[in-house]
Design a protein around this motif. Sequence first.
Motif, PDB file in Angstrom:
ATOM      1  N   GLY A 106       1.081  -6.286  -7.075  1.00  0.00           N
ATOM      2  CA  GLY A 106       1.463  -4.885  -7.158  1.00  0.00           C
ATOM      3  C   GLY A 106       0.434  -3.962  -6.537  1.00  0.00           C
ATOM      4  N   HIS A 107       0.732  -2.666  -6.563  1.00  0.00           N
ATOM      5  CA  HIS A 107      -0.168  -1.690  -5.939  1.00  0.00           C
ATOM      6  C   HIS A 107      -1.520  -1.623  -6.639  1.00  0.00           C
ATOM      7  N   ASP A 108      -1.572  -2.082  -7.904  1.00  0.00           N
ATOM      8  CA  ASP A 108      -2.832  -2.064  -8.650  1.00  0.00           C
ATOM      9  C   ASP A 108      -3.635  -3.347  -8.480  1.00  0.00           C
ATOM     10  N   THR A 112       2.338  -9.867  -9.769  1.00  0.00           N
ATOM     11  CA  THR A 112       3.663  -9.619 -10.330  1.00  0.00           C
ATOM     12  C   THR A 112       4.561 -10.840 -10.202  1.00  0.00           C
ATOM     13  N   ARG A 184       6.126  -1.528   0.770  1.00  0.00           N
ATOM     14  CA  ARG A 184       6.190  -0.077   0.604  1.00  0.00           C
ATOM     15  C   ARG A 184       7.408   0.277  -0.236  1.00  0.00           C
ATOM     16  N   ASP A 185       7.268   1.351  -1.017  1.00  0.00           N
ATOM     17  CA  ASP A 185       8.380   1.771  -1.859  1.00  0.00           C
ATOM     18  C   ASP A 185       9.352   2.635  -1.064  1.00  0.00           C
ATOM     19  N   GLN A 189       5.410   4.677   0.473  1.00  0.00           N
ATOM     20  CA  GLN A 189       4.046   4.530  -0.016  1.00  0.00           C
ATOM     21  C   GLN A 189       3.731   3.052  -0.272  1.00  0.00           C
ATOM     22  N   SER A 191       3.014  -0.313  -1.949  1.00  0.00           N
ATOM     23  CA  SER A 191       3.359  -0.747  -3.304  1.00  0.00           C
ATOM     24  C   SER A 191       2.881  -2.163  -3.610  1.00  0.00           C
ATOM     25  N   GLY A 192       2.091  -2.754  -2.716  1.00  0.00           N
ATOM     26  CA  GLY A 192       1.551  -4.075  -2.998  1.00  0.00           C
ATOM     27  C   GLY A 192       1.678  -5.011  -1.812  1.00  0.00           C
TER      28      GLY A 192
END
Length: 469
Positions: A106-108, A112, A184-185, A189, A191-192
């Motif tokens: 994920g983006h963090d 996932t 990207r979402d 942006q 997103s991972g």
Amino acid sequence: MFGMGRLGTKTRTFRPGLWLFVIIAMELGVVLAVGLPYVSGDDPWETWGWPVWISDGFSLLVVPVVVFASFSLVRHQRRERDEALKTNRLMDTVLSTSREWLWAIGHDGRFTFSSPAGVDLIGYEPSELLGRHFRLVIDPDDLANALQAKTSTQNAAGWSGLHAVCRHKDGSRVVVEVSGRALRDAAGQPSGFEGTSRALDPLTLDALATGETRSRIEAILASRSLLTAFQPIRSLETDAVLGAEALTRFLSPQGISPEVWFVEAAAVGLDVELEILALETALRAATGLPPALSVSVNLSPRACLDARLPDIFANAGIPMGRIVLEVTERQHVVDYGPLAAALASLRGRGLRIAVDDAGSGFASMRHVLLLKPDVIKLDRDIIAGIDTDQGQRALGAAMVGFAKEIGASLVAEGIETEAELSAVAELGMSAGQGYLLGRPSVRPEDWAQWDEAFQRRGIPKTSMNPGPN
């Protein structure tokens, strides 16, 4: 995530949804055509002059078309569902049987998704990775460096063929090939990431290891980051330090032993360059030794043939008469002619020749016979346990006699116990070296103390002259 196209499907031009829309539009047109006159109080059939059979025929025509379109729509939806189930089953098969580890982050930076293949590759079950940061299995800096080194294979879609080092659950290092892409979402942006990783084949691993080894050694050569430790060589008659052997030490975090460094350098063709650097470093450090001590330096037979040696020794800053060149057993010598000639030239300038690790193998004994050294250094394998092993004791005594016959001095290497020291002294060996007599040191203040006598705690002295060493 990890979307898969439909496999084995053909393009179809029939679209029941569109047909149903057309039929409904036709029905709506008929309703309007018939209903509007009724609103105004007219009979549409009398107004337009249409006979009743036309309306009946139209109804009979429309109803089966609507039924057919509805049936086709239901059949199409069922086919779509079946294909989706097949795709899901195929995806499950891929995830459960593929040897490639599929993952998503994920983006963090937290996992996932992780496929079962991760267990074989890095030791973690999928449940152990979900929600954990990817730094658990790879250092972010290492990943960034790998990505930077692989910029040529990156594009807007992602990257492939990236070689990275992962940490296995058991703590070991695993070299893997990684392919993936950034996600990207809907707003565009980041997103991972998602991708695949697989273990490298042995040939690729060997090539990588060779490249890594070459890079490490080239870095040492470029930085010249070597140290020299000196280990004292003592007379077994007078206890005095006769000389010191230069031992190379590497300033590197890998914890690799010096011997491995030289073996790896030979494997990538940089052995002579590394030996020359070690020699220059040792001779430079030797200027800090007490001036009465000899300085023993190690070179392989191949390095002894290097054309730079005469100038290196001439510019060493210490007299050639203090230098003892120890020829090692690192390489097999086919033709001793060039080697003997090169050593004879150096010997003519005052340098002395020693054969290192004599008795450890056939090659070292050939060195002794064909190079006629000034010094013979007996290998630790002969000295260890010489106080109790009659065979080793007999071999040691024979080497003492042989050294006398050819006019060479004898140094017993690897003396670590009082019993070994007593045994070699009784056999008439003239000098010794080992942890018992002095450990290697890189400290000049330790070297300065080697002028002092060594107390052997009651070891009997011999009458043998310690020889030129």
